[in-house]
Design a protein around this motif. Structure first.
Motif, PDB file in Angstrom:
ATOM      1  N   UNK A 294       0.824  -1.219   0.000  1.00  0.00           N
ATOM      2  CA  UNK A 294       0.000   0.000   0.000  1.00  0.00           C
ATOM      3  C   UNK A 294       0.851   1.258   0.000  1.00  0.00           C
ATOM      4  N   UNK A 295       2.052   1.188  -0.538  1.00  0.00           N
ATOM      5  CA  UNK A 295       2.940   2.351  -0.561  1.00  0.00           C
ATOM      6  C   UNK A 295       2.296   3.512  -1.312  1.00  0.00           C
ATOM      7  N   UNK A 296       2.367   4.728  -0.770  1.00  0.00           N
ATOM      8  CA  UNK A 296       1.785   5.885  -1.450  1.00  0.00           C
ATOM      9  C   UNK A 296       2.646   6.403  -2.608  1.00  0.00           C
ATOM     10  N   UNK A 297       3.848   5.837  -2.782  1.00  0.00           N
ATOM     11  CA  UNK A 297       4.745   6.262  -3.862  1.00  0.00           C
ATOM     12  C   UNK A 297       5.183   5.023  -4.639  1.00  0.00           C
ATOM     13  N   UNK A 298       5.705   5.197  -5.859  1.00  0.00           N
ATOM     14  CA  UNK A 298       6.197   4.029  -6.624  1.00  0.00           C
ATOM     15  C   UNK A 298       7.301   3.296  -5.863  1.00  0.00           C
ATOM     16  N   UNK A 299       7.364   1.977  -6.040  1.00  0.00           N
ATOM     17  CA  UNK A 299       8.353   1.159  -5.332  1.00  0.00           C
ATOM     18  C   UNK A 299       9.128   0.282  -6.301  1.00  0.00           C
TER      19      UNK A 299
END
Length: 307
Positions: A294-299
């Motif tokens: 659920x990362x709010x930024x690209x991973x």
């Protein structure tokens, strides 16, 4: 003397009138704006909200030339005042009303029409009456700092290092590679692979775990002298603007956050994901660990042993 006392407790708009000098300005005002806020330096004020009242006056340069054409874009909107309050309340938890008032005044004075602002903030539930502060600030009080604040913040790259990555011989190469990619670099680590104190109370354990993460950060700093441990948003902003590689010490930012992470510090990669969202990172790189779903930024993930 009676007049001075009356003005001391009058609404900021009266204070503004009494000190306008020979160049009177137009004013907009916000009166008795009450919010539920978690604020205060005492431990008893942590973990719950209290009512805080805001009264604000903003002086603007009067219009010149032809009569106004009733265009809302030509004036300083009331919404900009309430937005300044909401933005600073959401940014992080603060201990002092003085700090909050200073930050609200600074944000208001970022507006090109604003020349001077009076900010009064009062706690309504802390004592037998309203306890508060009032400040007056002009654009020149902040000088070049207003220009610096107005600049777009950079979007750093956040790299999470597992303990295996932290001990890897490839560590310096990873840091070199990230630094060469252009974006400011902030490194995050997790809990060390050693026993740590255990507390029955979850809030106490949370603090213990955050401090253990910071200790692991100092282990990383000892391995690569280019990396500096930083604990506050001010330090991070300065470091990013000056090309310094940072190691995030999470305690202060996590504990002061208006909307803190949902996960506990023991899920340190999820904590790094929350932080990446907070600083509006361009990406979160997880080395030796699976990035949070659920990362709010690209991973992206990097396997230990591969660069």
């Amino acid at each position: 003397m009676a007049s001075e006392i009356r003005l001391a407790f009058a609404h900021p708009s009266e204070r503004a009138i009494s000190t306008e000098g020979e160049a009177p300005r137009d004013r907009i005002s916000l009166r008795e704006h009450v919010r539920e806020v978690e604020i205060g330096a005492f431990q008893a004020e942590r973990g719950h909200t209290q009512r805080v009242r805001f009264d604000v006056v903003v002086e603007v340069a009067p219009s010149t030339g032809p009569a106004p054409d009733d265009d809302v874009d030509r004036i300083l909107s009331y919404d900009r005042v309430t937005e300044a309050i909401a933005t600073e309340l959401a940014a992080e938890r603060v201990n002092l009303l003085e700090t909050l008032a200073e930050r609200i005044a600074e944000r208001i004075l970022l507006e090109p029409q604003a020349m001077r602002t009076f900010v009064r903030i009062e706690k309504l539930d802390r004592g037998p009456g309203a306890l508060g502060v009032e400040i007056v600030r002009t654009r020149r009080d902040f000088g070049e700092h207003l220009h610096e604040v107005a600049q777009t913040r950079p979007h750093p790259r956040v790299a999470y290092l597992s303990n295996a990555a932290l001990a890897s011989d490839a560590l310096a190469g990873w840091i070199d590679g990230f630094a060469a990619e252009g974006a400011p670099l902030i490194l995050c680590v997790g809990l060390p692979d050693v026993p740590r104190p255990q507390a029955a109370h979850p809030l106490a354990q949370r603090r213990i775990d955050l401090l253990a993460i910071e200790q692991n950060g100092w282990v990383l700093a000892a391995r690569d002298p280019r990396c500096k441990v930083v604990a506050t948003r001010t330090e991070l902003d300065w470091a990013m603007k000056n090309g310094q590689i940072c190691i995030w010490a999470p305690s202060k930012i996590v504990l002061d956050a208006a909307q803190g992470p949902a996960s506990q510090p023991r899920n340190s990669v999820a904590l790094a994901g929350w932080f990446a969202g907070l600083v509006e990172a361009c990406e979160l790189v997880a080395i030796g660990e699976t990035p949070p779903a659920d990362s709010p930024v690209p991973t992206r993930a990097v396997t230990v042993g591969n660069s």
